[in-house]
Design a protein around this motif. Structure first.
Motif, mmCIF file in Angstrom:
data_model
loop_
_atom_site.group_PDB
_atom_site.id
_atom_site.type_symbol
_atom_site.label_atom_id
_atom_site.label_comp_id
_atom_site.label_asym_id
_atom_site.label_seq_id
_atom_site.Cartn_x
_atom_site.Cartn_y
_atom_site.Cartn_z
ATOM 1 N N ARG A 28 0.707 -1.126 -0.027
ATOM 2 C CA ARG A 28 -0.448 0.326 -0.328
ATOM 3 C C ARG A 28 0.757 1.099 0.028
ATOM 4 N NH1 ARG A 28 -5.102 0.285 0.676
ATOM 5 N NH2 ARG A 28 -6.316 2.455 1.391
ATOM 6 N N LEU A 29 1.760 1.202 1.101
ATOM 7 C CA LEU A 29 2.402 2.677 0.440
ATOM 8 C C LEU A 29 3.476 2.615 -0.749
ATOM 9 C CD1 LEU A 29 5.070 1.698 4.001
ATOM 10 C CD2 LEU A 29 3.805 3.373 3.664
ATOM 11 N N GLU A 30 3.615 1.217 -1.107
ATOM 12 C CA GLU A 30 4.584 2.030 -2.848
ATOM 13 C C GLU A 30 3.333 2.560 -3.902
ATOM 14 O OE1 GLU A 30 5.626 -2.423 -3.749
ATOM 15 O OE2 GLU A 30 7.297 -2.399 -2.267
ATOM 16 N N LYS A 31 1.779 2.146 -3.335
ATOM 17 C CA LYS A 31 1.235 1.919 -4.302
ATOM 18 C C LYS A 31 0.869 3.445 -3.852
ATOM 19 C CE LYS A 31 -4.069 1.506 -5.384
ATOM 20 N NZ LYS A 31 -4.900 0.768 -5.172
ATOM 21 N N TYR A 32 0.766 4.650 -2.863
ATOM 22 C CA TYR A 32 0.586 6.196 -3.300
ATOM 23 C C TYR A 32 1.671 6.512 -2.779
ATOM 24 C CZ TYR A 32 -4.149 4.125 -2.599
ATOM 25 O OH TYR A 32 -5.202 3.621 -2.816
ATOM 26 N N PHE A 33 3.214 6.210 -2.517
ATOM 27 C CA PHE A 33 3.645 7.055 -2.111
ATOM 28 C C PHE A 33 5.349 7.116 -2.802
ATOM 29 C CE2 PHE A 33 1.702 6.982 1.451
ATOM 30 C CZ PHE A 33 1.060 8.185 2.285
ATOM 31 N N SER A 34 6.131 7.624 -3.474
ATOM 32 C CA SER A 34 7.404 7.387 -3.884
ATOM 33 C C SER A 34 8.563 7.985 -3.392
ATOM 34 C CB SER A 34 7.370 8.319 -5.001
ATOM 35 O OG SER A 34 6.359 8.683 -6.352
ATOM 36 N N TYR A 35 8.140 8.307 -2.786
ATOM 37 C CA TYR A 35 8.777 8.878 -0.816
ATOM 38 C C TYR A 35 8.634 8.622 0.453
ATOM 39 C CZ TYR A 35 11.289 11.013 -4.712
ATOM 40 O OH TYR A 35 11.782 11.759 -6.366
ATOM 41 N N ILE A 36 9.091 8.397 1.186
ATOM 42 C CA ILE A 36 8.679 7.850 2.973
ATOM 43 C C ILE A 36 9.444 9.033 3.569
ATOM 44 C CG2 ILE A 36 8.208 6.475 4.446
ATOM 45 C CD1 ILE A 36 7.342 4.792 2.269
ATOM 46 N N TYR A 37 9.506 9.720 4.636
ATOM 47 C CA TYR A 37 10.709 10.163 5.299
ATOM 48 C C TYR A 37 10.274 10.385 6.771
ATOM 49 C CZ TYR A 37 11.314 13.295 0.971
ATOM 50 O OH TYR A 37 11.699 13.436 0.512
ATOM 51 N N ILE A 38 10.598 9.843 7.389
ATOM 52 C CA ILE A 38 10.298 9.350 9.112
ATOM 53 C C ILE A 38 11.725 10.479 9.699
ATOM 54 C CG2 ILE A 38 10.094 8.589 10.646
ATOM 55 C CD1 ILE A 38 9.132 6.175 9.109
ATOM 56 N N LEU A 52 9.269 -0.536 11.558
ATOM 57 C CA LEU A 52 10.638 0.267 10.037
ATOM 58 C C LEU A 52 11.251 -1.236 9.197
ATOM 59 C CD1 LEU A 52 13.138 2.082 12.274
ATOM 60 C CD2 LEU A 52 10.627 2.487 11.314
ATOM 61 N N HIS A 53 11.596 -2.328 9.775
ATOM 62 C CA HIS A 53 12.328 -3.386 9.035
ATOM 63 C C HIS A 53 11.383 -3.627 7.590
ATOM 64 C CE1 HIS A 53 14.591 -4.249 12.572
ATOM 65 N NE2 HIS A 53 15.226 -4.321 11.418
ATOM 66 N N THR A 54 9.841 -3.653 7.721
ATOM 67 C CA THR A 54 8.865 -3.637 6.670
ATOM 68 C C THR A 54 8.942 -1.993 5.964
ATOM 69 O OG1 THR A 54 6.683 -4.451 8.215
ATOM 70 C CG2 THR A 54 5.982 -3.489 6.173
ATOM 71 N N ILE A 55 9.132 -1.020 6.546
ATOM 72 C CA ILE A 55 8.881 0.531 5.961
ATOM 73 C C ILE A 55 9.762 -0.035 4.392
ATOM 74 C CG2 ILE A 55 9.213 2.909 5.625
ATOM 75 C CD1 ILE A 55 7.592 2.570 8.048
ATOM 76 N N LEU A 63 14.026 8.041 3.826
ATOM 77 C CA LEU A 63 15.364 9.040 4.384
ATOM 78 C C LEU A 63 14.862 8.376 6.133
ATOM 79 C CD1 LEU A 63 17.140 10.658 5.155
ATOM 80 C CD2 LEU A 63 15.851 12.805 4.198
ATOM 81 N N PHE A 64 14.956 8.485 7.499
ATOM 82 C CA PHE A 64 15.300 8.557 8.361
ATOM 83 C C PHE A 64 16.096 9.438 8.862
ATOM 84 C CE2 PHE A 64 14.135 3.557 8.132
ATOM 85 C CZ PHE A 64 12.698 3.831 7.683
#
Length: 239
Positions: A28-38, A52-55, A63-64
């Motif tokens: 689902r993350l791959e479907k809706y987001f190109s970038y993930i920042y935490i 986080l291992h899943t993300i 980018l963490f």
């Protein structure tokens, strides 16, 4: 969290993994987001850290951002799962992220845009935490050793007083060390409790317990300009 709640929490986490829900989340993350920042990644604990291992497996740019030494609170408390012990060794903590396949960058955000060169040099030399100043601004660092001078600072509402704990018990403009994280103040007065005052006098702040050292570092690094230190013996509680 009592033992029954911890057991329940752990069972739920295992069930999510067993039924493939974590893979569904990743897709689902791959479907809706190109970038993930935490941000504030150093506060992730318990099953939140495991998540986080899943993300990181998602087909996205990841980018963490965080500061190992600013861990003062945890996002969750799940018994012995990813406990605070992981913060006792910086290199071991970095290894956790490298084992996830991430590249650890320790230089890009090394320079503080908040703190003066004076404060950064104090943190680096006295607390043992690597930090540099973005600007060559100089400021004042002063230890207050008289009741008269202490009273002047305590009564000056342009200077925040940062306490180890229970700041509300003192009649002044104040906050706790750990809870000041994220804030910026022009001038800061760090109130030293008994243990920290002893370490300060002995020039042995690096030997503070990890959690205490982190909170002390957070408090010192709130200052944009001047930094003062006062023993809590000079500060009167509310009557």
């Amino acid at each position: 969290m009592d033992s029954n709640h911890r057991l329940y929490h752990n069972r739920i986490a295992k069930l999510l993994d067993f039924y493939g829900v974590l893979d569904d989340i990743r897709l689902r993350l791959e479907k809706y987001f190109s970038y993930i920042y935490i941000d504030e990644i150093q506060d992730f604990a318990g099953h939140d850290f495991t998540f986080l291992h899943t993300i990181v497996k998602a087909n996205c740019e990841i980018l963490f951002v965080g500061d190992f030494y600013q861990n003062t609170f945890d996002t969750s408390s799940d018994g012995k799962v990813n406990t605070g012990k992981r913060f006792e060794d910086y290199n071991s903590y970095k290894k956790l992220f490298e084992n996830m396949g991430l590249k650890v960058d320790t230089t890009t955000l090394l320079k503080s845009r908040r703190c003066s060169k004076t404060v950064c040099e104090f943190i680096k030399s006295k607390i043992g935490i690597d930090i540099e100043a973005y600007e060559d601004r100089l400021s004042v660092i002063k230890v207050i050793n008289s009741q008269h001078d202490a009273d002047e600072i305590i009564n000056n509402n342009s200077i925040i007083k940062l306490f180890y704990e229970e700041h509300h018990k003192y009649n002044c403009f104040s906050q706790n060390w750990g809870k000041s994280k994220g804030s910026t103040y022009d001038n800061v007065c760090v109130v030293l409790n008994k243990t920290t005052h002893q370490k300060f006098a002995q020039q042995n702040l690096q030997s503070l317990a990890p959690k205490t050292k982190n909170k002390f570092y957070v408090a010192c690094s709130r200052a944009r300009n001047n930094l003062y230190f006062i023993s809590n013996e000079f500060v009167r509680k509310k009557t």
